[in-house]
Design an enzyme around this catalytic site. Structure first.
Site, PDB file in Angstrom:
ATOM      1  N   ASP A  43      -3.779   2.193  -5.551  1.00  0.00           N
ATOM      2  CA  ASP A  43      -2.470   2.401  -4.729  1.00  0.00           C
ATOM      3  C   ASP A  43      -2.413   1.159  -3.776  1.00  0.00           C
ATOM      4  O   ASP A  43      -1.329   1.108  -3.047  1.00  0.00           O
ATOM      5  CB  ASP A  43      -2.399   3.799  -3.883  1.00  0.00           C
ATOM      6  CG  ASP A  43      -3.391   3.717  -2.774  1.00  0.00           C
ATOM      7  OD1 ASP A  43      -4.221   3.179  -2.852  1.00  0.00           O
ATOM      8  OD2 ASP A  43      -2.658   4.462  -1.734  1.00  0.00           O
ATOM      9  N   GLU A  44      -3.096   0.105  -3.990  1.00  0.00           N
ATOM     10  CA  GLU A  44      -2.925  -1.038  -3.139  1.00  0.00           C
ATOM     11  C   GLU A  44      -3.359  -2.165  -3.785  1.00  0.00           C
ATOM     12  O   GLU A  44      -4.114  -2.270  -4.642  1.00  0.00           O
ATOM     13  CB  GLU A  44      -3.565  -0.735  -1.862  1.00  0.00           C
ATOM     14  CG  GLU A  44      -4.734  -0.643  -1.858  1.00  0.00           C
ATOM     15  CD  GLU A  44      -5.683  -0.786  -0.327  1.00  0.00           C
ATOM     16  OE1 GLU A  44      -5.442  -1.502   0.430  1.00  0.00           O
ATOM     17  OE2 GLU A  44      -6.490   0.226  -0.235  1.00  0.00           O
ATOM     18  N   ASP A  54       0.798  -1.171   0.060  1.00  0.00           N
ATOM     19  CA  ASP A  54      -0.151  -0.079  -0.002  1.00  0.00           C
ATOM     20  C   ASP A  54       0.982   1.270  -0.030  1.00  0.00           C
ATOM     21  O   ASP A  54       1.560   1.403   1.073  1.00  0.00           O
ATOM     22  CB  ASP A  54      -0.803  -0.194   1.135  1.00  0.00           C
ATOM     23  CG  ASP A  54      -1.906   1.122   1.268  1.00  0.00           C
ATOM     24  OD1 ASP A  54      -2.035   1.842   0.209  1.00  0.00           O
ATOM     25  OD2 ASP A  54      -2.553   1.168   2.103  1.00  0.00           O
TER      26      ASP A  54
HETATM   27 MG   LIG Z   1      -2.362   3.752   0.212  1.00  0.00          MG
END
Ligand SMILES: [Mg+2]
Length: 411
Positions: free
Chosen positions: A115-116, A25
């Site tokens: 984003d993860e 993340d």
């Molecule tokens: Mg993040």
């Protein structure tokens, strides 16, 4: 040798219980991209906005600035913060680079958002090293290739890997060893569990439950009583680290749809329109989260006599944006109004199909290229991701948007 000779199944058991699931993340993603691209912002409190806080650098978080906070409140908490405008293109580019690193790190990557992702590194030990080695290398490569800090949690389940990365942030690596899961999990506050937001946490506090361990002790019936059947059961499973779902690619999805019972006897066009707006909102949001776009919009109807009809239209280009899909659905609905007036309505549904990349490997799929997601959609998604889908309600849902539904009003 002794080990293997004594209990031949041991090795297999050991492999299964090895911590091979990584949750990777990016830290304060949008704000980190801004700090990466503008050296003047480094080490300083940065807020990506304007308006609602989309992301806050850790320097700003130290002052209590949080995502989804209003601009005025954020400024009060941190008057020195530098507010920059979101640059979606830059974030999408950065995400693409990071997901390329993910794809080179593990054969199975499950994307959760821009984003993860989860990565399963089972079976890679011989040529790539231990999961801890792989996680450390992943962090180094993201730093080198994308210029961004990323935190990785490693554990035996998805849930725990995600909790671990949350605890390790920012710029950290945390491995929860097999067998140590509950010892790690139980002292944590309940908000650390996936899906436990402020509202759920507040209900638990009321019963004197603040840690995961206390929630686990409470038992399933009590949790169901406090939170309702679905949430209670889910929390009970999570508190005992029961998350049997494997990391998976989620390929091959053919459509996104949502439907809702509707009683036309009220004969309210505004109510029907509001329902349709909510459906489109839900469907497009899920598409954007999954990084999919689609071209064909389908309106599904079920009438009083349980017969069904559907109406569809194919757009000139694929999208996951709320606006074009809503416009199309409204047109389809308008055309169907004579039928609805005649036959009543008991169910309305919206589906988007003809998805981009159907059947192809989707491990590098990225959300909303170009027109896929408007700035408004992005803000709404972000707020809802953090605060639940009820946090933001479109004007039409509140009945405050008569202009938009005027075309459906009876003469
Ligand atoms: Mg993040």
């Amino acid at each position: 040798m002794h080990f293997a000779a004594r209990r031949p199944v041991c090795e297999r058991t050991f492999v299964r219980s090895e911590a091979t699931i990584l949750h990777a993340d990016l830290d304060a993603f949008y704000a980190s991209v801004e700090q990466r691209d503008d050296p003047r912002l480094r080490g300083r409190p940065v807020i990506v906005g304007p308006g609602v806080v989309l992301a806050a650098s850790y320097e700003a978080r130290a002052y209590g600035v949080r995502s989804a906070m209003g601009a005025a409140q954020a400024r009060r908490r941190c008057p020195r913060a530098i507010v920059v405008e979101a640059r979606w293109e830059a974030y999408l580019d950065a995400s693409k680079v990071v997901f390329e690193v993910f794809a080179q790190t593990a054969p199975v990557v499950e994307k959760l958002s821009i984003d993860e992702a989860f990565l399963d590194v089972a079976g890679l030990r011989r040529f790539a090293g231990s999961p801890t080695d792989i996680a450390a290398r992943l962090r180094r490569e993201v730093r080198e290739k994308a210029g961004l800090p990323i935190t990785v949690g490693v554990a035996t389940t998805r849930l725990l890997a995600k909790v671990a990365s949350g605890v390790a942030k920012p710029d950290g690596l945390l491995v929860v060893p097999p067998g140590g899961e509950l010892a790690f999990l139980h002292p944590l506050r309940v908000e650390r569990l996936w899906g436990v937001g402020p509202a759920t946490a507040a209900k638990l506090y009321d019963r004197g439950v603040t840690t995961v361990g206390e929630a686990a002790q409470l038992g399933e019936p009590a949790l169901v009583e406090i939170l309702g059947r679905a949430s209670g059961r889910r929390l009970h499973a999570l508190a005992h680290n029961r998350d049997p779902r494997p990391v998976r690619m989620r390929r091959g999805r053919r459509s996104f749809g949502s439907q809702s019972a509707f009683n036309w006897s009220s004969r309210s066009h505004a109510a029907l329109d509001a329902r349709v707006v909510a459906l489109v909102d839900r469907v497009t949001r899920r598409m954007r989260t999954a990084g999919r776009v689609g071209r064909t919009v389908v309106l599904r109807l079920r009438f009083d006599d349980f017969t069904r009809a559907s109406r569809s239209r194919t757009l000139s280009r694929p999208t996951a944006a709320t606006e074009p899909i809503l416009i199309t659905v409204r047109e389809l609905l308008e055309a169907a109004m004579p039928m609805i007036r005649r036959q009543g309505l008991t169910l309305v549904g919206v589906t988007v199909q003809n998805l981009d990349g159907d059947g192809a490997a989707v491990q590098l799929e990225l959300p909303f290229d170009g027109p896929g997601r408007s700035a408004l959609d992005a803000v709404l998604d972000d707020v809802r991701d953090r605060y639940g889908s009820d946090a933001v309600t479109r004007a039409a849902l509140l009945g405050g948007d008569p202009g938009l539904s005027a075309s459906l009003l009876p003469e």
